[in-house]
Design an enzyme around this catalytic site. Structure first.
Site, PDB file in Angstrom:
ATOM      1  N   LYS A 109      33.318 -34.880  46.939  1.00 18.84           N
ATOM      2  CA  LYS A 109      32.716 -34.682  45.620  1.00 18.84           C
ATOM      3  C   LYS A 109      31.857 -35.873  45.188  1.00 18.84           C
ATOM      4  O   LYS A 109      31.009 -35.746  44.311  1.00 18.84           O
ATOM      5  CB  LYS A 109      33.795 -34.357  44.597  1.00 18.84           C
ATOM      6  CG  LYS A 109      34.427 -33.006  44.918  1.00 18.84           C
ATOM      7  CD  LYS A 109      35.377 -32.505  43.899  1.00 18.84           C
ATOM      8  CE  LYS A 109      35.770 -31.049  44.170  1.00 18.84           C
ATOM      9  NZ  LYS A 109      36.544 -30.873  45.425  1.00 18.84           N
TER      10      LYS A 109
HETATM   11  C1  LIG Z   1      36.651 -29.635  46.171  1.00 18.30           C
HETATM   12  C2  LIG Z   1      37.131 -29.767  47.569  1.00 18.30           C
HETATM   13  C3  LIG Z   1      36.975 -28.718  48.516  1.00 18.30           C
HETATM   14  C4  LIG Z   1      36.411 -27.374  48.157  1.00 18.30           C
HETATM   15  O1  LIG Z   1      35.016 -27.401  47.881  1.00 18.30           O
HETATM   16  P1  LIG Z   1      34.369 -26.206  47.043  1.00 18.30           P
HETATM   17  O2  LIG Z   1      32.952 -26.627  46.824  1.00 18.30           O
HETATM   18  O3  LIG Z   1      35.144 -26.137  45.759  1.00 18.30           O
HETATM   19  O4  LIG Z   1      34.475 -24.975  47.855  1.00 18.30           O
HETATM   20  C5  LIG Z   1      37.408 -28.947  49.822  1.00 18.30           C
HETATM   21  N1  LIG Z   1      37.988 -30.103  50.177  1.00 18.30           N
HETATM   22  C6  LIG Z   1      38.149 -31.133  49.314  1.00 18.30           C
HETATM   23  C7  LIG Z   1      38.808 -32.380  49.769  1.00 18.30           C
HETATM   24  C8  LIG Z   1      37.730 -31.004  47.981  1.00 18.30           C
HETATM   25  O5  LIG Z   1      37.913 -32.034  47.132  1.00 18.30           O
END
Ligand SMILES: *Cc1c(COP(=O)(O)O)cnc(C)c1O
Length: 494
Positions: A109
């Protein structure tokens, strides 16, 4: 490029306005009206990751010129990641792993949440808004930390994060409670993640309806992946991974590449669809889920049905039953906002919807879907460590397992890139167990032990975590959230 609500052709916005608002007023998400555009995708392949980002983001968010975007990209990323490449790739056996976790909080993120704050402040200027932007975020762990790190001390913005009291891992809790910055505020809510999220949604609605902040020089916005300013930066790393494979001679320009994406809210994988629409030769997009496999069912049957049990897994960032960004895919594929509004109404009334057969055929063409439970997740971590000396986190391991399912099911597949979304040190107990040891009760000890066994360096931000002073201690009930926000919103100094 004009943005519009996924539920109403008449509700349009510039890209800057869409970023500033976060979400459309009718409850829909802002989406490009169409992704049919002339983009010279081959020209970006030789560029540095930051220059690539500039070109791609200027194309997707045309409120900003390329020169403006170049400055914003520099501001967002320069010196903040472990490497100037931002998102390196590593060969593991026949597969390529795209490491998205080399940012300041060791979660993928960071890629988007480093960019969103600078886009938000630039959008605020473009739209002539002088109000301070107050970001409200509910988090189950990763988003809150990455959002605070992104927004910390960004002029004109403040950020408040709510997380479930006792509902995040000790590492995540420590990451948030020690957050620095004069414009950040973290508060635990007595309840689970849904209570925190519902509380935040209610505050947005009530503040808007009753004008509770009008005339106070503050307006609310969101840092969740419903904001297009979070989605767009994620398109870049698909190009980056493709360019790496070209540079290494694994593919020639124009050859397809398949991408496997550990999926929760469907933002990451949707960015892959955007990359494909910009011209990048994306073969299949493989949607990997954990035991909460609602998307596996949807992509194989065309029926989305959230009436099912919710499981807590070792890949908690994918524990989700309503994937918000799916709505953007429905809109972009059908180009029919009325139909999307109908499906979403059905979802909120009955918890389910079924897409028409023609639409299902499009999904089959674009996607492959698979899932993997906790046992499979840990087995994958152990096996890849033993066979290749590469240490995966639990979310990446779900994707790795599904990648092997995909390759077995489709022997004529293209080269496979697996998106890796977190450092293994963010989920040390499960990783330690996967390596065959008892994780014990202390996550910090487990972290140290993983490093002892594997010699994979622990990210700096996690290494110093235990010693850092706790700065945030507030705990409130869900019913106190609104008053808490209203009080803080007008406080001069936090
Ligand atoms: C948020 C997240 C995901 C999922 O991503 P999306 O865009 O919500 O599908 C997968 N792995 C980790 C570690 C995350 O923080």
């Amino acid at each position: 490029m004009i943005y519009q609500s996924t539920r109403n052709d008449g509700l349009t916005a510039s890209s800057a306005q869409a970023i500033l608002d976060g979400m459309a007023r009718d409850g829909g998400l802002y989406s490009p009206a169409s992704l049919d555009m002339d983009f010279d995708w081959q020209a970006v392949l030789p560029l540095s990751t930051q220059d690539m980002a500039t070109r791609i983001l200027a194309a997707l968010l045309p409120s900003f010129t390329e020169a403006e975007m170049a400055a914003l990209v520099g501001q967002a990323y320069a010196g903040k990641f472990e490497t100037d490449e931002l998102t390196p790739t590593v060969s593991v056996g026949d597969d390529t792993i795209l490491e998205l976790f080399r940012g300041p909080t060791s979660a993928f993120k960071d890629v988007a949440l480093s960019m969103l704050p600078v886009l938000m402040t630039a959008a605020r200027e473009k739209c002539g808004v002088t109000d301070q932007i107050l970001i409200l975020t509910a988090t189950s762990g990763d988003t809150g930390k990455a959002a605070m790190e992104g927004f910390r001390d960004v002029p004109g913005t403040r950020i408040m994060v709510f997380y479930p009291h006792g509902g995040v891992s000790p590492v995540q809790q420590a990451q948030m409670a020690t957050q620095e910055g004069d414009n950040v505020c973290v508060c635990a809510v007595r309840g689970n993640f849904d209570d925190a999220q519902t509380g935040v949604k209610r505050i947005f609605a009530q503040v808007e309806r009753e004008g509770l902040l009008s005339g106070k020089g503050v307006r609310l916005s969101s840092a969740n992946s419903i904001n297009i300013g979070r989605l767009a930066p994620q398109v870049v790393y698909y190009f980056k991974a493709y360019a790496d494979l070209v540079r290494r001679g694994r593919i020639a320009v124009g050859d397809p590449v398949d991408f496997v994406v550990p999926t929760g809210n469907f933002g990451d994988i949707l960015a892959g669809y955007f990359a494909k629409m910009l011209g990048l030769p994306v073969g299949k997009l493989i949607c990997a889920s954990n035991k909460n496999n609602i998307l596996t069912d949807f992509l194989t049957t065309g029926v989305y049905d959230r009436n099912r049990p919710f499981y807590k897994t070792v890949s908690p960032s994918m524990d989700i039953l309503v994937s918000s960004n799916l709505e953007r895919l429905l809109f972009l594929l059908t180009k029919d906002a009325k139909q999307v509004a109908g499906l979403m109404a059905s979802l909120s009334e009955t918890g389910a919807y079924t897409v028409p057969a023609s639409f299902k055929a499009q999904l089959d063409e674009l996607f492959f879907a698979g899932c993997c439970d906790d046992t499979g997740t840990k087995a994958a971590i152990g096996q890849v460590w033993r066979d290749h000396g590469y240490l995966m986190d639990t979310h990446t391991a779900v994707a790795y397992d599904v990648a092997q399912q995909y390759k077995a099911a489709c022997p004529d597949h293209a080269p496979v890139v697996i998106l890796s979304t977190a450092s293994p040190y963010k989920f040390p107990a499960a990783v330690l167990e996967a390596l065959g040891e008892d994780p014990g009760a202390d996550e910090f000890k487990a972290m140290a032990r993983v490093e002892e066994i594997t010699s994979v360096p622990m990210p700096k931000n996690l290494r110093t975590l235990k010693e850092r002073p706790v700065r945030h201690r507030d705990v409130i009930g869900p019913d106190d959230m609104l008053q808490y926000v209203l009080d803080k919103a007008v406080q001069e100094k936090w």
